[in-house]
Write an enzyme that holds these catalytic residues in place. Structure first.
Site, PDB file in Angstrom:
ATOM      1  N   ARG A  91      28.247  71.433  57.256  1.00 13.69           N
ATOM      2  CA  ARG A  91      27.060  71.064  58.044  1.00 13.69           C
ATOM      3  C   ARG A  91      25.979  72.137  58.039  1.00 13.69           C
ATOM      4  NH1 ARG A  91      31.314  68.859  61.167  1.00 13.69           N
ATOM      5  NH2 ARG A  91      31.229  66.575  61.222  1.00 13.69           N
ATOM      6  N   LYS A 145      12.538  72.411  51.853  1.00  8.88           N
ATOM      7  CA  LYS A 145      12.814  71.039  51.430  1.00  8.88           C
ATOM      8  C   LYS A 145      13.859  71.085  50.330  1.00  8.88           C
ATOM      9  CE  LYS A 145       8.777  68.063  52.034  1.00  8.88           C
ATOM     10  NZ  LYS A 145       7.762  67.317  51.263  1.00  8.88           N
ATOM     11  N   GLU A 188       1.255  73.672  39.910  1.00 11.73           N
ATOM     12  CA  GLU A 188       1.484  73.807  41.351  1.00 11.73           C
ATOM     13  C   GLU A 188       0.627  74.928  41.930  1.00 11.73           C
ATOM     14  OE1 GLU A 188       3.006  71.992  43.489  1.00 11.73           O
ATOM     15  OE2 GLU A 188       4.768  71.011  42.622  1.00 11.73           O
ATOM     16  N   LYS A 211       1.414  77.936  50.725  1.00 13.50           N
ATOM     17  CA  LYS A 211       2.606  77.180  51.098  1.00 13.50           C
ATOM     18  C   LYS A 211       3.174  77.696  52.427  1.00 13.50           C
ATOM     19  CE  LYS A 211       5.983  74.183  50.132  1.00 13.50           C
ATOM     20  NZ  LYS A 211       6.837  74.174  48.938  1.00 13.50           N
ATOM     21  N   GLU A 248       7.076  68.244  57.989  1.00 11.60           N
ATOM     22  CA  GLU A 248       6.138  67.269  57.430  1.00 11.60           C
ATOM     23  C   GLU A 248       5.852  66.120  58.396  1.00 11.60           C
ATOM     24  OE1 GLU A 248       5.705  64.627  53.433  1.00 11.60           O
ATOM     25  OE2 GLU A 248       6.476  66.641  53.144  1.00 11.60           O
ATOM     26  N   ARG A 270       1.768  69.226  56.625  1.00 10.58           N
ATOM     27  CA  ARG A 270       2.522  69.582  55.427  1.00 10.58           C
ATOM     28  C   ARG A 270       2.396  68.536  54.322  1.00 10.58           C
ATOM     29  NH1 ARG A 270       8.566  72.272  54.956  1.00 10.58           N
ATOM     30  NH2 ARG A 270       8.720  72.104  52.698  1.00 10.58           N
ATOM     31  N   ASN A 315       1.600  67.397  49.062  1.00 12.82           N
ATOM     32  CA  ASN A 315       1.986  66.329  48.137  1.00 12.82           C
ATOM     33  C   ASN A 315       0.823  65.848  47.277  1.00 12.82           C
ATOM     34  OD1 ASN A 315       4.724  66.151  49.026  1.00 12.82           O
ATOM     35  ND2 ASN A 315       4.025  65.051  50.839  1.00 12.82           N
ATOM     36  N   HIS A 328       1.468  64.008  44.005  1.00 13.36           N
ATOM     37  CA  HIS A 328       2.900  63.721  43.890  1.00 13.36           C
ATOM     38  C   HIS A 328       3.241  62.238  44.001  1.00 13.36           C
ATOM     39  CE1 HIS A 328       3.164  68.014  44.157  1.00 13.36           C
ATOM     40  NE2 HIS A 328       4.477  68.010  44.136  1.00 13.36           N
ATOM     41  N   HIS A 376       5.487  61.598  41.014  1.00 11.79           N
ATOM     42  CA  HIS A 376       6.911  61.282  41.167  1.00 11.79           C
ATOM     43  C   HIS A 376       7.242  59.931  40.542  1.00 11.79           C
ATOM     44  CE1 HIS A 376       7.930  64.145  44.780  1.00 11.79           C
ATOM     45  NE2 HIS A 376       7.828  64.785  43.619  1.00 11.79           N
ATOM     46  N   HIS A 418       7.854  68.143  35.743  1.00 16.44           N
ATOM     47  CA  HIS A 418       7.286  67.857  37.063  1.00 16.44           C
ATOM     48  C   HIS A 418       5.822  68.283  37.141  1.00 16.44           C
ATOM     49  CE1 HIS A 418       6.883  67.414  41.365  1.00 16.44           C
ATOM     50  NE2 HIS A 418       6.525  68.680  41.480  1.00 16.44           N
TER      51      HIS A 418
END
Length: 365
Positions: A124, A145, A187, A229, A239, A243, A247, A250, A254, A267
């Site tokens: 966990r 993330k 990026e 960032k 997010e 935040r 993206n 993206h 994506h 990417h």
């Protein structure tokens, strides 16, 4: 000279170290930040990075009294899967990792996401450390993330799990292929486009130095990118609002990666196309034309793609976008530039407009 930043998240705050030769003193960073020598460490890396950096890292740590094990995955996006995650968890068990252990992500964004999610899931949640070895990972290694992909959607299975620290040794970037360098710089440019116009144009003016891995330019660019960032994540860790601006590009990017089976576009290449698409959408929404022309010019200067590959089916691309986390209640949530260095979160973008943009992107040159 080593540059240091802090991601300010209260009790979960952590440092980012950027500079040449950090891995030569990796043991001192571990000791400084209280990484346990009594509990085992698992280093997760990929087959390419392992050949260059794994043994020196293990040697340094073990000489300092740390107990290490390693798990090597295949290079590439396909390692971000539930099947590979299970293999990493098996290695955690075999190595005897306990609640005081740490998982070390030694590699690019794929390794960081996979190892981080393994750390978030095992018992966990145990500690993990990001050691990025690509330019692209200056983004993914910061912010907590972590995720794996589903065949239908990227990063759809994941968690928020902050690292203990980020150790960014710029010496590891010298062995990157040219294509990976350029893709990673997308990026960096993104961080300028969403936050800092001056930095955006600095990137454009220093394109040759950055592509050529000039040490001074590279360290400055990575520091600035990580600063953006860190500032965004410090204000919105999970997010809920701000935040989401990270993206930019993206939503389309994506989808392109998913349609291509995660093996045609890198990417950074996919989001380069996506950012040009977002700029086109911006103009469609009534913003100045220069947002699109400037964005496209900068990405072309870095030798990055600006067009959707003609063979990709628009219906498939749109279908992939429907699975995106930014698709809510029948409307598409898009990060839209309103100027260079400024963006807004538009939660009411027409899917038909996006379809038109995708078709137009097939005609880009």
């Amino acid at each position: 000279m080593i540059k240091e930043l802090t991601v300010d998240l209260g009790a979960r705050s952590y440092p980012i170290y950027i500079g040449e030769g950090i891995l030569e003193n990796i043991d001192s960073y571990f000791e400084k930040h209280g990484i346990s020598k009594r509990s085992a460490l698992l280093i997760v890396t990929d087959e390419h990075v392992a050949k260059k950096h794994l043994e020196p890292v293990i040697r340094k740590l073990e000489r300092a009294g740390f107990k290490t094990a390693s798990h090597i995955v295949a290079s590439g996006e396909k390692s971000k899967s539930l099947a590979v995650l299970e293999e990493v968890i098996t290695s955690c068990l075999k190595a005897g990792l306990d609640r005081n252990s740490s998982v070390i992500a030694l590699g690019g964004g794929v390794v960081g996401d996979l190892a981080g999610f393994a750390a978030a899931s095992y018992m966990r949640g145990i500690r993990f450390i990001q050691i990025p070895t690509t330019i692209l990972a200056h983004d993914s290694s910061v912010g907590g993330k972590v995720a794996v992909n589903h065949p239908l959607a990227k990063n759809i299975i994941g968690a928020f799990h902050q690292p203990e620290m980020v150790l960014y040794d710029t010496a590891t970037l010298r062995t990157l292929p040219d294509r990976d360098v350029r893709a990673g710089l997308s990026e960096m440019i993104k961080h300028g486009l969403i936050w800092d116009a001056e930095f955006t144009f600095w990137c454009e003016d220093n394109a040759e130095k950055l592509i050529g891995l000039d040490p001074e330019a590279l360290q400055y660019g990575l520091y600035k990118g990580c600063s953006v960032k860190a500032a965004v994540v410090s204000q919105d860790e999970r997010e809920n609002d701000l935040r989401a601006i990270l993206n930019l590009g993206h939503t389309i990017g994506h989808a392109l990666e998913a349609v291509a089976g995660y093996n045609e576009l890198l990417h950074g290449e996919a989001i380069s196309i996506g950012m040009v698409g977002a700029a086109k959408l911006s103009v469609r929404l009534g913003n100045p034309e220069h947002i699109y022309t400037t964005t496209k010019r900068i990405f072309k200067k870095f030798g990055l793609p600006v067009a959707v590959p003609a063979h990709m089916d628009t219906d498939e691309i749109m279908k992939a976008m429907m699975y995106d986390k930014k698709f809510k209640e029948g409307k598409m949530v898009f990060i839209v530039p309103t100027d260079i260095g400024k963006v807004e979160i538009n939660k009411n973008v027409s899917a038909e407009w996006v379809r038109d943009i995708v078709d137009q992107l097939k005609q880009e040159d």
